[in-house]
Scaffold this motif. Structure first.
Motif, PDB file in Angstrom:
ATOM      1  N   UNK A  49      48.117  42.602  57.979  1.00 16.31           N
ATOM      2  CA  UNK A  49      46.832  43.119  57.511  1.00 16.31           C
ATOM      3  C   UNK A  49      46.785  43.152  55.995  1.00 16.31           C
ATOM      4  N   UNK A  50      47.781  43.764  55.396  1.00 13.26           N
ATOM      5  CA  UNK A  50      47.719  43.948  53.945  1.00 13.26           C
ATOM      6  C   UNK A  50      47.830  42.599  53.237  1.00 13.26           C
ATOM      7  N   UNK A  53      44.410  40.796  53.450  1.00 17.21           N
ATOM      8  CA  UNK A  53      43.404  41.387  52.555  1.00 17.21           C
ATOM      9  C   UNK A  53      43.724  41.099  51.094  1.00 17.21           C
ATOM     10  N   UNK A  54      45.018  41.160  50.786  1.00 14.05           N
ATOM     11  CA  UNK A  54      45.444  40.914  49.410  1.00 14.05           C
ATOM     12  C   UNK A  54      45.139  39.469  49.013  1.00 14.05           C
ATOM     13  N   UNK A  56      42.896  37.570  50.302  1.00 16.67           N
ATOM     14  CA  UNK A  56      41.451  37.467  50.226  1.00 16.67           C
ATOM     15  C   UNK A  56      40.978  37.842  48.815  1.00 16.67           C
ATOM     16  N   UNK A  57      41.559  38.915  48.278  1.00 17.45           N
ATOM     17  CA  UNK A  57      41.172  39.364  46.938  1.00 17.45           C
ATOM     18  C   UNK A  57      41.688  38.404  45.864  1.00 17.45           C
ATOM     19  N   UNK A  60      40.157  34.874  45.262  1.00 18.01           N
ATOM     20  CA  UNK A  60      38.875  34.835  44.555  1.00 18.01           C
ATOM     21  C   UNK A  60      39.055  35.132  43.067  1.00 18.01           C
TER      22      UNK A  60
ATOM     23  N   UNK B  86      38.311  44.843  38.879  1.00 16.54           N
ATOM     24  CA  UNK B  86      37.051  44.451  39.500  1.00 16.54           C
ATOM     25  C   UNK B  86      37.093  44.747  40.984  1.00 16.54           C
ATOM     26  N   UNK B  87      35.951  45.218  41.497  1.00 14.95           N
ATOM     27  CA  UNK B  87      35.870  45.503  42.922  1.00 14.95           C
ATOM     28  C   UNK B  87      34.433  45.387  43.375  1.00 14.95           C
ATOM     29  N   UNK B  88      34.171  45.825  44.585  1.00 18.42           N
ATOM     30  CA  UNK B  88      32.820  45.756  45.124  1.00 18.42           C
ATOM     31  C   UNK B  88      32.290  47.157  45.389  1.00 18.42           C
ATOM     32  N   UNK B 101      38.179  47.556  47.023  1.00 20.67           N
ATOM     33  CA  UNK B 101      38.782  46.250  46.827  1.00 20.67           C
ATOM     34  C   UNK B 101      39.193  45.840  48.235  1.00 20.67           C
ATOM     35  N   UNK B 102      39.465  44.578  48.460  1.00 22.05           N
ATOM     36  CA  UNK B 102      39.705  44.137  49.838  1.00 22.05           C
ATOM     37  C   UNK B 102      40.798  44.957  50.528  1.00 22.05           C
ATOM     38  N   UNK B 103      41.842  45.296  49.760  1.00 19.87           N
ATOM     39  CA  UNK B 103      42.988  45.942  50.386  1.00 19.87           C
ATOM     40  C   UNK B 103      43.080  47.428  50.069  1.00 19.87           C
TER      41      UNK B 103
END
Lengths: 138, 202
Positions: A49-50, A53-54, A56-57, A60, B86-88, B101-103
Motif C-alpha cells: 500500500x505505502x 501510494x508513494x 503515485x506521488x 508525478x 506540494x499536496x492536494x 498527499x497520496x501516502x
C-alpha cells in the motif's frame, strides 16, 4: 525496538524513488524465482500500500525524470553560492523554474543573493534538472 | 521530505521463512512490522533502506522460530519544519484547509495561517483569497497546493484493541467519542509569495 538515530541522513525524493524501484525489481525477481519452484510468496499488504501510494506521488514529481548525473552537475554549478544543505535539497526536490518559487524555497533570498545570482541558480536548474519533455511542455 | 532512521530490534523469523535467504527473510519481516506505520517521534515509516548488522539467530525454548538481533535503516517520511511541500486540497472548512498527499493525509492549514485577506465562502465550500480589490482567487478541493510546514505533532496512541483469534472486536462504546486523533500530523501555513495553488504562480 530502539531508535538509534532519528535523522541519520536526509534523502532526496529522487533517491527514495530510485530505492523503491530497485526494491521492486528485486522483489519481482525473487517472486518469479519462487513461482517457478511453486512456492508462492505473499508480500505484506501494508508495504504494498505505502509503496504504491508513494510511487503515485513521486512519479508525478520532478524526481521521476532526474538522474544522479544531473543532480551532481547541478550541485557543482551552485556550489560556490553557499546555499544551506536543506535549501539545496529543496531545490532538487521541487525544481523551481520561476523567481517567485525560488524565493519561497531560499530563506531571505533577496538579501543574500542579487538578481544575477538568482538567475544563475534558475539557469542551473533549467540546464540540468528540467528534463527535455518538461521544457517543451512549458 | 524523507530521512533515514537507524533502528535496532530483535525480530522473530518464523520457520516458514527459513527457506528464503536470511537477509531477504529479515527485510520482509521488518517491512511487515514497520511499513506504513507511524513511530512516535520518528515519522511515517516507508520501507527498509539497508541492513547494517545481523546478529546470530537464537532459538528459544518452546518456539521453533529464530530470533535475530539486527540494526537497520528505514526510509521515513518526516518533513522538517520550514520545508515547502506540494499536496492536494482534500477539504475546506471554516477552520481551515485539509491537505493530503497520496501516502499521507494528516496535514492541516488553520485559518490564521492562510493568506491575509482570505475568507471562507460557505456557498462554494472553498477558501477565497483577495490579493487586491479586483482579484478573487479560490482554493478549491482537489487543487494542487504548495504549503510550508510549521509544526509537527506526535500523539502516542494506545495499541489497537483487537480480539483474540483474529476476530477484530469492534469497540462500539469507544469509537464515537474518539474523533480519531492521528498519531502524526502536520500543521502547515500558506502565506506569502509562491504559496497557495501551484497554478497561480506558473
Amino acid at each position: 525496538m530502539k531508535v538509534e538515530k532519528t535523522r541519520e541522513a536526509l534523502l532526496s525524493n529522487f533517491e527514495v524513488l530510485a530505492h523503491v524501484r530497485d526494491q521492486e525489481r528485486a522483489r519481482r525477481m525473487s517472486q518469479s524465482a519462487s513461482a517457478a519452484s511453486n512456492q508462492g510468496t505473499s508480500h505484506a499488504e501494508n508495504l504494498e500500500t505505502v509503496i504504491y501510494e508513494l510511487k503515485d506521488y513521486l512519479n508525478k514529481s520532478p524526481a521521476a525524470s532526474q538522474s544522479p548525473e544531473a543532480i551532481t552537475l547541478f550541485l557543482q554549478k551552485i556550489n560556490h553560492l553557499g546555499l544551506e544543505k536543506a535549501e539545496r535539497l529543496q531545490l532538487i526536490n521541487s525544481v523551481p523554474t520561476s523567481i517567485v518559487s525560488l524565493y519561497s524555497l531560499i530563506e531571505e533570498c533577496d538579501q543574500r543573493y542579487n538578481e544575477d545570482q538568482c538567475e544563475e541558480i534558475l539557469d542551473a536548474i533549467r540546464t540540468t534538472l528540467v528534463s527535455e519533455e518538461d521544457a517543451i511542455a512549458e | 521530505m524523507f530521512i533515514l532512521t537507524r533502528f535496532t530490534d530483535l525480530i522473530r523469523l518464523d520457520p516458514t521463512s527459513f527457506k528464503k535467504p536470511l537477509n531477504d527473510a529479515i527485510v520482509d519481516e521488518i517491512n511487515n512490522c514497520y511499513a506504513n506505520k507511524i513511530i512516535d517521534g520518528v515519522g511515517l515509516c516507508i520501507c527498509v533502506y539497508d541492513l547494517i548488522t545481523v546478529g546470530e539467530g537464537q532459538v528459544m525454548s518452546g518456539d521453533g522460530a529464530a530470533f535475530v538481533k539486527i540494526t537497520f535503516r528505514m526510509v521515513v517520511f518526516r518533513p522538517f519544519v520550514g520545508e515547502v511541500l506540494e499536496g492536494w486540497i482534500s477539504s475546506c472548512t471554516a477552520e481551515g484547509i485539509k491537505v493530503k498527499m497520496e501516502f499521507f493525509d494528516d496535514i492541516f492549514i488553520p485559518a490564521h495561517l492562510l493568506f491575509e485577506n482570505s475568507q471562507f465562502v460557505a456557498r462554494e465550500q472553498a477558501w477565497m483569497w483577495c490579493p487586491d480589490e479586483e482579484q478573487e482567487l479560490f482554493l478549491d478541493t482537489n487543487e494542487k497546493i504548495r504549503f510550508r510546514i510549521e509544526q509537527e505533532k506526535f500523539q502516542d496512541l494506545p495499541p489497537l484493541k483487537q480480539g483474540y483469534a483474529g476476530s477484530a472486536a469492534p469497540n462500539d462504546e469507544q469509537d464515537p467519542e474518539k474523533p480519531g486523533v492521528p498519531p502524526y500530523s502536520l500543521i502547515a501555513s500558506c502565506q506569502g509569495e509562491g504559496m497557495g495553488l501551484v497554478s497561480w504562480w506558473e
